[in-house]
Design a protein around this motif. Structure first.
Motif, PDB file in Angstrom:
ATOM      1  N   ALA A 177       0.591  -0.771   0.395  1.00  0.00           N
ATOM      2  CA  ALA A 177       0.085   0.120  -0.086  1.00  0.00           C
ATOM      3  C   ALA A 177       1.075   1.192  -0.017  1.00  0.00           C
ATOM      4  N   HIS A 178       0.380   2.229  -0.220  1.00  0.00           N
ATOM      5  CA  HIS A 178       1.335   3.856  -0.846  1.00  0.00           C
ATOM      6  C   HIS A 178       0.109   4.933  -0.011  1.00  0.00           C
ATOM      7  N   CYS A 235       4.960   9.694  -2.619  1.00  0.00           N
ATOM      8  CA  CYS A 235       4.374   8.437  -1.039  1.00  0.00           C
ATOM      9  C   CYS A 235       4.635   8.537  -0.599  1.00  0.00           C
ATOM     10  N   ILE A 291       4.561   7.161   2.831  1.00  0.00           N
ATOM     11  CA  ILE A 291       5.866   6.456   3.066  1.00  0.00           C
ATOM     12  C   ILE A 291       8.035   6.787   2.585  1.00  0.00           C
ATOM     13  N   HIS A 334      10.047   4.715   0.534  1.00  0.00           N
ATOM     14  CA  HIS A 334       9.048   5.658  -0.794  1.00  0.00           C
ATOM     15  C   HIS A 334      10.293   6.429  -1.412  1.00  0.00           C
ATOM     16  N   MET A 360       9.337   7.329  -5.180  1.00  0.00           N
ATOM     17  CA  MET A 360       8.751   8.235  -5.408  1.00  0.00           C
ATOM     18  C   MET A 360       7.714   9.354  -5.321  1.00  0.00           C
TER      19      MET A 360
END
Ligand code: C2O
Ligand code: CU
Ligand code: CU
Length: 556
Positions: A389-390, A448, A450, A453, A458
């Protein structure tokens, strides 16, 4: 039920950071250390008088504020006001570098509604490291609408900041910003925390400040609570729940009624046994050989986060919960005049730790991913084709979630958001209007949340197009760089240079690394010798008297 923390270590009183209020704020970010575990001390980043974590900034909607960030961390950094609607040059993205020893003074009018926001660095490839070391704090925005409601708002008495971060420490007790075996859960930087709360309606402002983990918050015995706000404002009505998922970057404000419970102890918990595999926090995925070790002891089990000892009521306690909160009219799909799709992928379906891509790309500071006309109303469709999941975060403006896999969002997700978690194989659509701020040079980010990431690329960037009715708020010293792209030499001019005093000039690469250049200051103009620089993008930061400015140039 596992309760790692409460059983193993002594409880520590929850740290409630002091507040800063007014219209001018100073954040001094510095290298520091803390004692988190027995054994070695942990290298950290502190803000102002704190060794880890920063003060809570209280802003009033409508105020014109200035914030000075002094960088003493021994590295380049930036400071981002997560969730605030400000011009891109005030937003503190990776472009707004603050070199070590320099400062940055954004100025803006507070336009957001009352809610809980936060600040953290946004340095390219180093956000995880700098944020996990403690360079993080809360921002509370107050406004008249919120003030008109009967809600607990006495900070630290009946209104509590609850910033939850899970982290991994190595065997020398040092932060491992990219570690996925996080086993330490801090609340406001406190390990194994306990707090006493009065036996009445109390408010908790919850932020998941973790690098990666999603929490499924709830209380002992599935006690009910009400969600009153999410990321960017109060909801229309309180939503009664026993759980709330919070992925990295997301916030909620909740009310919990502790009336009649004096003398009892309850826990804020994460009921992570209810989180599905694929969402970080759920059970560890079976690993293909050669994968990094991601088997955190927190995965897929329920654990305590904060012990709450319920004490006596305060004077004039809040004992009721309003039935309605604020008016808010969500944007609706038929209003949209543009659509964009972001497909999240990885090199293969087996990749669990990245890199992950947006439409096949990793972040490139030289590439503008979208040019958005000012005031556009856009539907963004986010599709996750990876195994994990992002939490997708948009800078500049809030959005409304339209649907998840075609289904309207739950009431607690229906308000103003700036982060939304996209689960594997899920498609989420949101709608946003890109109001007020246009700038043809400084982009806003989407990424994202995270942090590993994001640091791995990302992330993308967009410009909001320039129209005459934009709000012009140059924040810092405007610099004019010529020629740009530069050859072997460039000159920098600014109206803010004063007389004969030579400004301080620092040049850095996009990763923040400082490069040595020779500069001269003649006739009110800086000349930089760029002959030794490799071709590419550079950041130049100039300090003259009380002004600082940062700009970019390209060496051919
Ligand atoms: Cu909380 Cu772009 O960040
Ligand atoms: Cu942000
Ligand atoms: Cu991600």
């Amino acid at each position: 039920m596992l309760a790692f923390f409460g059983n193993v270590h002594a409880q520590h009183t929850l740290f409630i950071p002091d507040t800063l209020s007014g219209t001018s704020f100073n954040l001094d970010v510095h290298r520091d250390s803390i004692r988190l575990k027995t054994g070695r001390i942990t290298q950290s980043l502190g803000i102002n008088s704190y060794h880890y974590f920063g003060p809570t900034i209280i802003l009033r909607k409508g105020d014109s504020v200035s914030l000075t960030v002094n960088n003493h961390i021994g590295d380049t950094t930036t400071m981002h006001w997560h969730g605030l609607h400000v011009a891109p040059s005030n937003d503190g993205g990776p472009q707004s570098m603050i070199m070590d020893g320099m400062d940055w003074t954004p100025r803006f009018v507070v336009r957001n509604r009352a809610a809980t926001y936060w600040y953290h660095p946004h340095m390219m490839a180093k956000t995880a490291e700098q944020a996990m070391k403690g360079d993080v704090g809360l921002i509370l925005v107050r406004d008249n609408e919120e003030a008109a409601l009967t809600l607990p708002r006495r900070y630290g008495l009946d209104d509590f900041p609850i910033v939850v971060q899970s982290l991994e420490l190595d065997t020398f007790n040092q932060f491992m910003p990219k570690g996925m075996k996080d086993s330490v859960v801090l609340v406001n930087g406190t390990d194994t925390p306990m707090v006493s709360m009065p036996a009445q309606v109390v408010r908790m402002r919850m932020l998941n400040g973790s690098g990666e983990r999603t929490f499924n918050f709830g209380f002992t015995a599935n006690k009910h609570f009400k969600i009153i706000a999410n990321d960017n404002g109060l909801l229309r009505t309180p939503v009664d729940v026993t759980r709330i998922w919070l992925s990295p970057g997301e916030r909620v404000e909740i009310l919990i009624d502790l009336s009649g419970m004096q003398g009892q102890t309850i826990h804020l918990k994460s009921y992570a046994s209810e989180i599905p595999m694929g969402v970080q926090g759920g059970p560890t995925m079976p690993m293909p050989p050669g994968s990094p070790d991601m088997n955190s002891p927190l995965n897929g089990v329920d654990f305590n986060i904060l012990q709450i000892n319920i004490g006596a009521q305060t004077a004039s306690p809040v004992t009721t919960i309003p039935t309605s909160l604020v008016a808010d009219t969500p944007l609706i799909a038929s209003m949209a005049n543009a659509h964009r799709t972001i497909h999240m992928t990885a090199d293969s379906m087996m990749v669990m730790d990245g890199p992950f891509y947006f439409n096949g790309n990793t972040f490139d500071m030289m590439r503008i991913d979208y040019k958005i006309p000012l005031n556009n109303i856009e539907i963004w469709t986010l599709l996750d084709s990876t195994m994990v999941a992002h939490p997708f975060h948009l800078h500049d403006v809030h959005f409304y979630i339209l649907d998840r896999n075609g289904v309207a969002p739950s009431p607690q997700e229906a308000g103003r958001k700036d982060v939304v978690l996209i689960k594997p194989n899920e498609t989420v659509r949101f709608i946003a209007q890109f109001t007020d701020f246009a700038d043809t040079t400084t982009p806003y980010m989407y990424h994202c949340h995270i942090l590993m990431h994001e640091d791995d690329g990302m992330m993308g960037q967009f410009l909001v197009g320039d129209y005459p009715n934009k709000i012009n708020q140059p924040s810092t010293m405007p610099l004019s760089i010529k020629p740009n792209p530069a050859g072997n030499e460039l000159t920098i001019e600014s109206d803010c240079f004063n007389g004969t005093q030579k400004p301080v000039v620092v040049v850095a690469q996009p990763d923040g690394r400082i490069v040595n250049v020779n500069t001269t200051f003649i006739d009110g103009r800086i000349t930089v010798n760029t002959s030794d620089l490799c071709s590419g993008l550079y950041f130049v930061s100039v300090k003259s008297g009380s002004y600082t400015g940062t700009a970019t140039f390209v060496k051919e």
